[in-house]
Design a protein around this motif. Structure first.
Motif, short mmCIF file in Angstrom:
data_model
loop_
_atom_site.label_atom_id
_atom_site.label_comp_id
_atom_site.label_asym_id
_atom_site.label_seq_id
_atom_site.Cartn_x
_atom_site.Cartn_y
_atom_site.Cartn_z
N ILE A 183 -76.36 -17.18 20.73
CA ILE A 183 -74.95 -16.78 20.59
C ILE A 183 -74.91 -15.27 20.77
O ILE A 183 -75.59 -14.53 20.07
CB ILE A 183 -74.37 -17.16 19.22
CG1 ILE A 183 -74.43 -18.67 18.98
CG2 ILE A 183 -72.94 -16.65 19.08
CD1 ILE A 183 -73.55 -19.50 19.89
N LEU A 216 -75.54 -22.95 14.95
CA LEU A 216 -75.15 -23.36 16.29
C LEU A 216 -76.32 -23.43 17.26
O LEU A 216 -76.27 -24.16 18.25
CB LEU A 216 -74.09 -22.40 16.86
CG LEU A 216 -72.79 -22.30 16.05
CD1 LEU A 216 -71.89 -21.23 16.63
CD2 LEU A 216 -72.09 -23.64 16.01
N LYS A 262 -67.77 -27.76 24.74
CA LYS A 262 -67.40 -28.39 23.46
C LYS A 262 -68.71 -28.82 22.83
O LYS A 262 -69.47 -29.59 23.41
CB LYS A 262 -66.49 -29.58 23.67
CG LYS A 262 -66.08 -30.24 22.37
CD LYS A 262 -64.74 -30.90 22.51
CE LYS A 262 -64.26 -31.42 21.19
NZ LYS A 262 -63.18 -30.64 20.69
N ALA A 289 -68.99 -13.71 20.98
CA ALA A 289 -68.22 -14.95 20.88
C ALA A 289 -68.52 -15.88 22.04
O ALA A 289 -67.73 -16.74 22.38
CB ALA A 289 -66.72 -14.62 20.84
N THR A 290 -69.69 -15.73 22.64
CA THR A 290 -70.08 -16.54 23.79
C THR A 290 -71.39 -17.26 23.50
O THR A 290 -72.35 -16.65 23.04
CB THR A 290 -70.25 -15.66 25.05
OG1 THR A 290 -69.03 -14.95 25.28
CG2 THR A 290 -70.60 -16.48 26.26
N ALA A 291 -71.40 -18.56 23.80
CA ALA A 291 -72.60 -19.35 23.64
C ALA A 291 -73.39 -19.28 24.94
O ALA A 291 -72.86 -19.53 26.01
CB ALA A 291 -72.26 -20.79 23.32
N GLU A 302 -66.97 -22.89 29.63
CA GLU A 302 -66.45 -23.33 28.35
C GLU A 302 -67.16 -24.62 27.96
O GLU A 302 -67.38 -25.49 28.80
CB GLU A 302 -64.94 -23.56 28.42
CG GLU A 302 -64.30 -23.82 27.09
CD GLU A 302 -62.78 -23.90 27.18
OE1 GLU A 302 -62.13 -23.65 26.16
OE2 GLU A 302 -62.26 -24.21 28.25
N ASP A 362 -66.64 -27.74 17.82
CA ASP A 362 -66.19 -26.40 18.20
C ASP A 362 -66.13 -26.27 19.71
O ASP A 362 -66.95 -26.82 20.44
CB ASP A 362 -67.14 -25.33 17.67
CG ASP A 362 -67.08 -25.15 16.17
OD1 ASP A 362 -66.15 -25.70 15.55
OD2 ASP A 362 -67.96 -24.46 15.63
N THR A 363 -65.16 -25.50 20.18
CA THR A 363 -65.07 -25.15 21.59
C THR A 363 -65.41 -23.68 21.72
O THR A 363 -64.84 -22.84 21.00
CB THR A 363 -63.65 -25.42 22.14
OG1 THR A 363 -63.36 -26.81 21.95
CG2 THR A 363 -63.56 -25.07 23.61
N TRP A 364 -66.33 -23.35 22.63
CA TRP A 364 -66.81 -21.99 22.79
C TRP A 364 -66.74 -21.58 24.25
O TRP A 364 -66.92 -22.41 25.15
CB TRP A 364 -68.27 -21.89 22.35
CG TRP A 364 -68.47 -21.77 20.88
CD1 TRP A 364 -68.31 -22.75 19.95
CD2 TRP A 364 -68.85 -20.61 20.16
NE1 TRP A 364 -68.58 -22.27 18.70
CE2 TRP A 364 -68.92 -20.96 18.80
CE3 TRP A 364 -69.16 -19.31 20.53
CZ2 TRP A 364 -69.28 -20.06 17.81
CZ3 TRP A 364 -69.53 -18.42 19.54
CH2 TRP A 364 -69.58 -18.79 18.19
N THR A 365 -66.50 -20.29 24.48
CA THR A 365 -66.73 -19.76 25.81
C THR A 365 -68.24 -19.75 25.98
O THR A 365 -68.98 -19.60 25.02
CB THR A 365 -66.17 -18.33 25.98
OG1 THR A 365 -66.76 -17.49 25.00
CG2 THR A 365 -64.67 -18.31 25.87
N ALA A 366 -68.69 -19.93 27.22
CA ALA A 366 -70.12 -20.07 27.42
C ALA A 366 -70.54 -19.42 28.73
O ALA A 366 -69.71 -19.17 29.61
CB ALA A 366 -70.50 -21.54 27.44
#
Length: 151
Positions: free
Chosen positions: A139, A92, A111, A142-144, A109, A116-120
Motif C-alpha cells: 500500500i 490489506l 475491489k 491511498a493506492t494498492a 481500480e 473495500d474499493t481501492w485505486t490501484a
C-alpha cells in the motif's frame, strides 16, 4: 558548602525521582521508571549516610542494572496481551481481489475481498485486465500496488 550538599542531598534525590516519574508518565516506556528506581537507591544510600559521590555511583549502577535486567521482562509482560491480528494497512497486504478497471503501472481500480474499493497500480509492466484476479503486495499512500494472480 560540601557539608550542606551532603546534608540536603535527600531533597535532591526526591526531586530527581519525582522528575523521572513525571517524564515516565509522558513516555510510558519504563526507562525513566528504572532511572527513578535508581534514584530511590541513591536516596536509600543517602539515608544510610554514604558520601554523595558514592551515592551517585551506586544510583547510576543500580539504574543501569534496572534498565538491563528489569525493564525487558516488564516490557514483555506489558505487550503480552496485545492483539496479534494485523490491522489498518497491514491487514490489506496479501488480500485478493478483482480488477474493476484495467490496471496499469499508473492507474486502475480494484475491489478487495474485504469489500473495500481501492485505486490501484500494477507491480508488473503487463496490464491487468478488468475482471482479473489480483493480490495486494503493498500500500503506497491511498493506492494498492497489486500483482496478477492465476486462479
Amino acid at each position: 558548602m560540601f557539608e550542606m550538599i551532603e546534608q540536603w542531598a535527600w531533597i535532591g534525590w526526591l526531586v530527581l525521582i519525582a522528575l523521572f516519574l513525571v517524564i515516565e508518565m509522558l513516555s510510558l516506556d519504563f526507562t525513566f521508571l528504572m532511572l527513578a528506581f535508581g534514584g530511590g537507591v541513591g536516596l536509600i544510600t543517602d539515608l544510610i549516610g554514604m558520601p554523595v559521590w558514592l551515592q551517585v555511583i551506586i544510583a547510576g549502577i543500580a539504574a543501569a542494572l534496572f534498565i538491563l535486567f528489569l525493564r525487558p521482562p516488564l516490557l514483555h509482560r506489558l505487550r503480552r496481551g496485545e492483539d496479534p491480528a494485523k490491522s489498518n494497512v497491514d491487514a490489506l497486504i496479501g488480500l485478493h481481489g478483482t480488477a474493476l478497471a484495467d490496471i496499469t503501472r499508473i492507474s486502475g481500480e480494484v475491489k478487495l475481498s474485504n469489500g473495500d474499493t481501492w485505486t490501484a497500480r500494477s507491480s508488473t509492466d503487463a496490464p491487468i485486465p478488468r475482471g482479473g484476479r489480483i493480490q495486494v503486495i503493498e500500500i503506497t499512500g491511498a493506492t494498492a500496488v497489486v500483482r496478477p494472480v492465476s486462479e
